[in-house]
Design a protein around this motif. Structure first.
Motif, PDB file in Angstrom:
ATOM      1  N   UNK A  34       0.915  -1.278  -0.158  1.00 37.32           N
ATOM      2  CA  UNK A  34      -0.036   0.086  -0.109  1.00 37.32           C
ATOM      3  C   UNK A  34       0.690   1.309   0.072  1.00 37.32           C
ATOM      4  N   UNK A  35       1.954   1.396   0.682  1.00 36.87           N
ATOM      5  CA  UNK A  35       2.797   2.336   0.810  1.00 36.87           C
ATOM      6  C   UNK A  35       3.390   2.764  -0.695  1.00 36.87           C
ATOM      7  N   UNK A  36       3.763   1.746  -1.158  1.00 40.73           N
ATOM      8  CA  UNK A  36       4.542   2.040  -2.575  1.00 40.73           C
ATOM      9  C   UNK A  36       3.428   2.516  -3.687  1.00 40.73           C
ATOM     10  N   UNK A  37       2.070   1.899  -3.445  1.00 41.89           N
ATOM     11  CA  UNK A  37       1.312   2.353  -4.365  1.00 41.89           C
ATOM     12  C   UNK A  37       0.717   3.845  -4.079  1.00 41.89           C
ATOM     13  N   UNK A  38       0.577   4.041  -2.694  1.00 43.52           N
ATOM     14  CA  UNK A  38      -0.162   5.292  -2.570  1.00 43.52           C
ATOM     15  C   UNK A  38       0.967   6.513  -2.740  1.00 43.52           C
ATOM     16  N   UNK A  39       2.147   6.313  -2.735  1.00 38.11           N
ATOM     17  CA  UNK A  39       3.284   7.243  -2.804  1.00 38.11           C
ATOM     18  C   UNK A  39       3.490   7.415  -4.336  1.00 38.11           C
ATOM     19  N   UNK A 145       7.209  -2.138  -7.768  1.00 38.57           N
ATOM     20  CA  UNK A 145       6.934  -0.744  -8.663  1.00 38.57           C
ATOM     21  C   UNK A 145       7.815  -0.897 -10.085  1.00 38.57           C
ATOM     22  N   UNK A 146       9.140  -1.336  -9.954  1.00 45.35           N
ATOM     23  CA  UNK A 146       9.949  -1.091 -11.050  1.00 45.35           C
ATOM     24  C   UNK A 146       9.552  -2.072 -12.177  1.00 45.35           C
ATOM     25  N   UNK A 147       9.016  -3.414 -11.661  1.00 44.92           N
ATOM     26  CA  UNK A 147       8.492  -4.417 -12.599  1.00 44.92           C
ATOM     27  C   UNK A 147       7.273  -3.976 -13.279  1.00 44.92           C
ATOM     28  N   UNK A 148       6.613  -3.226 -12.642  1.00 45.73           N
ATOM     29  CA  UNK A 148       5.304  -2.681 -13.081  1.00 45.73           C
ATOM     30  C   UNK A 148       5.762  -1.988 -14.087  1.00 45.73           C
ATOM     31  N   UNK A 149       6.177  -0.670 -13.993  1.00 46.92           N
ATOM     32  CA  UNK A 149       7.000   0.151 -14.875  1.00 46.92           C
ATOM     33  C   UNK A 149       7.573  -0.369 -15.949  1.00 46.92           C
ATOM     34  N   UNK A 150       8.580  -1.437 -15.823  1.00 52.01           N
ATOM     35  CA  UNK A 150       9.045  -2.032 -16.944  1.00 52.01           C
ATOM     36  C   UNK A 150       8.021  -2.843 -17.676  1.00 52.01           C
ATOM     37  N   UNK A 151       7.100  -3.610 -17.179  1.00 51.14           N
ATOM     38  CA  UNK A 151       6.353  -4.457 -18.029  1.00 51.14           C
ATOM     39  C   UNK A 151       5.417  -3.267 -18.858  1.00 51.14           C
ATOM     40  N   UNK A 152       4.977  -2.075 -18.329  1.00 52.81           N
ATOM     41  CA  UNK A 152       4.220  -1.129 -19.048  1.00 52.81           C
ATOM     42  C   UNK A 152       5.020  -0.781 -20.250  1.00 52.81           C
ATOM     43  N   UNK A 153       6.165  -0.628 -20.139  1.00 52.12           N
ATOM     44  CA  UNK A 153       7.196  -0.087 -21.180  1.00 52.12           C
ATOM     45  C   UNK A 153       7.460  -1.091 -22.324  1.00 52.12           C
ATOM     46  N   UNK A 154       7.276  -2.469 -21.814  1.00 54.70           N
ATOM     47  CA  UNK A 154       7.599  -3.757 -22.570  1.00 54.70           C
ATOM     48  C   UNK A 154       6.232  -3.872 -23.472  1.00 54.70           C
ATOM     49  N   UNK A 202      13.468  -9.919 -26.211  1.00 54.56           N
ATOM     50  CA  UNK A 202      12.233  -9.173 -25.724  1.00 54.56           C
ATOM     51  C   UNK A 202      11.994  -9.152 -23.931  1.00 54.56           C
ATOM     52  N   UNK A 203      12.286 -10.274 -23.443  1.00 55.85           N
ATOM     53  CA  UNK A 203      12.131 -10.456 -22.086  1.00 55.85           C
ATOM     54  C   UNK A 203      13.079  -9.809 -21.424  1.00 55.85           C
ATOM     55  N   UNK A 204      14.154  -9.847 -21.879  1.00 61.98           N
ATOM     56  CA  UNK A 204      15.449  -9.291 -20.941  1.00 61.98           C
ATOM     57  C   UNK A 204      15.306  -7.716 -20.977  1.00 61.98           C
ATOM     58  N   UNK A 205      14.461  -7.156 -21.836  1.00 60.39           N
ATOM     59  CA  UNK A 205      14.464  -5.727 -21.481  1.00 60.39           C
ATOM     60  C   UNK A 205      13.639  -5.244 -20.303  1.00 60.39           C
ATOM     61  N   UNK A 206      12.346  -5.877 -20.232  1.00 56.88           N
ATOM     62  CA  UNK A 206      11.886  -5.360 -18.790  1.00 56.88           C
ATOM     63  C   UNK A 206      12.596  -5.880 -17.445  1.00 56.88           C
ATOM     64  N   UNK A 212      17.670  -2.929 -12.583  1.00 60.13           N
ATOM     65  CA  UNK A 212      18.775  -1.731 -12.470  1.00 60.13           C
ATOM     66  C   UNK A 212      18.129  -0.781 -11.733  1.00 60.13           C
ATOM     67  N   UNK A 213      16.955  -0.309 -11.895  1.00 59.96           N
ATOM     68  CA  UNK A 213      16.344   0.993 -11.199  1.00 59.96           C
ATOM     69  C   UNK A 213      16.210   0.278  -9.701  1.00 59.96           C
ATOM     70  N   UNK A 214      15.626  -0.701  -9.311  1.00 57.96           N
ATOM     71  CA  UNK A 214      15.375  -1.415  -8.103  1.00 57.96           C
ATOM     72  C   UNK A 214      16.832  -1.590  -7.342  1.00 57.96           C
TER      73      UNK A 214
END
Length: 277
Positions: A34-39, A145-154, A202-206, A212-214
């Motif tokens: 919840x903290x990551x989601x809200x912030x 969070x970082x996986x969610x962002x990376x999957x959106x980019x993917x 393709x899978x290595x990209x996300x 890296x970010x995490x």
């Protein structure tokens, strides 16, 4: 976050690594941080509101300092997109700008006092309540969070590939590149190798984007925890402030660099998706 958990440095760090979690069920993917989601959503709204207000008040004359700063950011991002992506950038530049600013905002939360949430809870509810309250306010130090962002980019990259080459053309390229052949039999034999290599690529990209970010933000947050835990107490308060300040100044570079790298890799992946192999 609690300010002074009993048990020494180990318990202090373990406490600060816990998330405010909402359990929706017993499955492995049924927990929400919840903290990551809200912030992250709050920071996204701040970014949108800030740029919307500046765009609404923008003038063609002498710009204000706030408008000039926003224009400088937009021009910087647009220049990076223009130098990397040579197609229609009407949708790519806003995407790159959103990624850069949102990730920067989330990374910057690492510069805020580590124990501020715990101190607020302790003031309102007492030490015992603070000890059992968890709140991590650096969303990018959360792998979810970082996986969610990376999957959106993917999925955006996949969409750009299909738009540029067509669905059939995109699918054909998956099984005919990078190893090309004119002989139909050889081409058929190479299908498994081509498909496997393209799927791995393709899978290595996300995965690379997310890890890296995490890794950088989690490591930076952990250093802040170590400094705060090692220099707890009034006697070592001043050295703790000095060490935290020194690390924070250096960490600003990491914060901006990681946001820039995430943005640039997104642009590069989109540009690559438009290329015909």
């Amino acid at each position: 976050m609690a300010t002074e958990p009993q048990g020494g440095l180990t318990e202090y760090i373990q406490h600060h690594l816990h998330h405010d979690t909402v359990q929706l069920g017993n499955g492995p993917f049924m927990a929400i941080h919840l903290d990551s989601l809200v912030v992250s959503f709050a920071l996204g709204l701040v970014f949108c509101l800030w740029f919307w207000l500046k765009a609404r008040k923008a003038t063609s004359g002498v710009p204000s300092k706030g408008q000039a700063f926003v224009e400088l950011i937009v021009e910087f991002v647009d220049t990076q997109v223009k130098d990397t992506f040579h197609g229609d950038r009407r949708t790519v530049t806003p995407l790159a700008l959103s990624i850069f600013m949102w990730v920067t905002f989330m990374n910057t939360m690492d510069l805020l006092p580590l124990d501020a949430p715990g101190m607020a809870v302790k003031t309102m509810g007492g030490a015992e309540m603070a000890h059992h309250t968890f709140f991590r306010w650096v969303p990018t130090a959360d792998i979810n969070t970082t996986i969610g962002l990376a999957l959106c980019v993917f999925f955006i990259v996949i969409g750009h590939g299909m738009k540029a080459k067509g669905t059939l053309g995109f699918g054909k390229e998956l099984v005919t590149a990078p190893f090309h052949a004119h002989n139909p039999i050889v081409k058929l034999v190479l299908v498994p190798a081509n498909l496997s290599l393209n799927i791995i690529e393709y899978l290595s990209k996300p995965v690379s984007l997310a890890m890296r970010l995490f890794g950088n933000m989690y490591g930076g947050e952990l250093v802040f925890m170590l400094i705060a835990g090692l220099f707890a107490g009034w006697i070592s308060f001043l050295p703790g402030v000095l060490f935290n300040t020194a690390w924070a100044i250096f960490h600003i570079l990491i914060i901006l660099l990681q946001a820039f790298i995430f943005m640039m890799l997104t642009i590069v992946y989109i540009a690559t998706a438009h290329e015909h192999h």
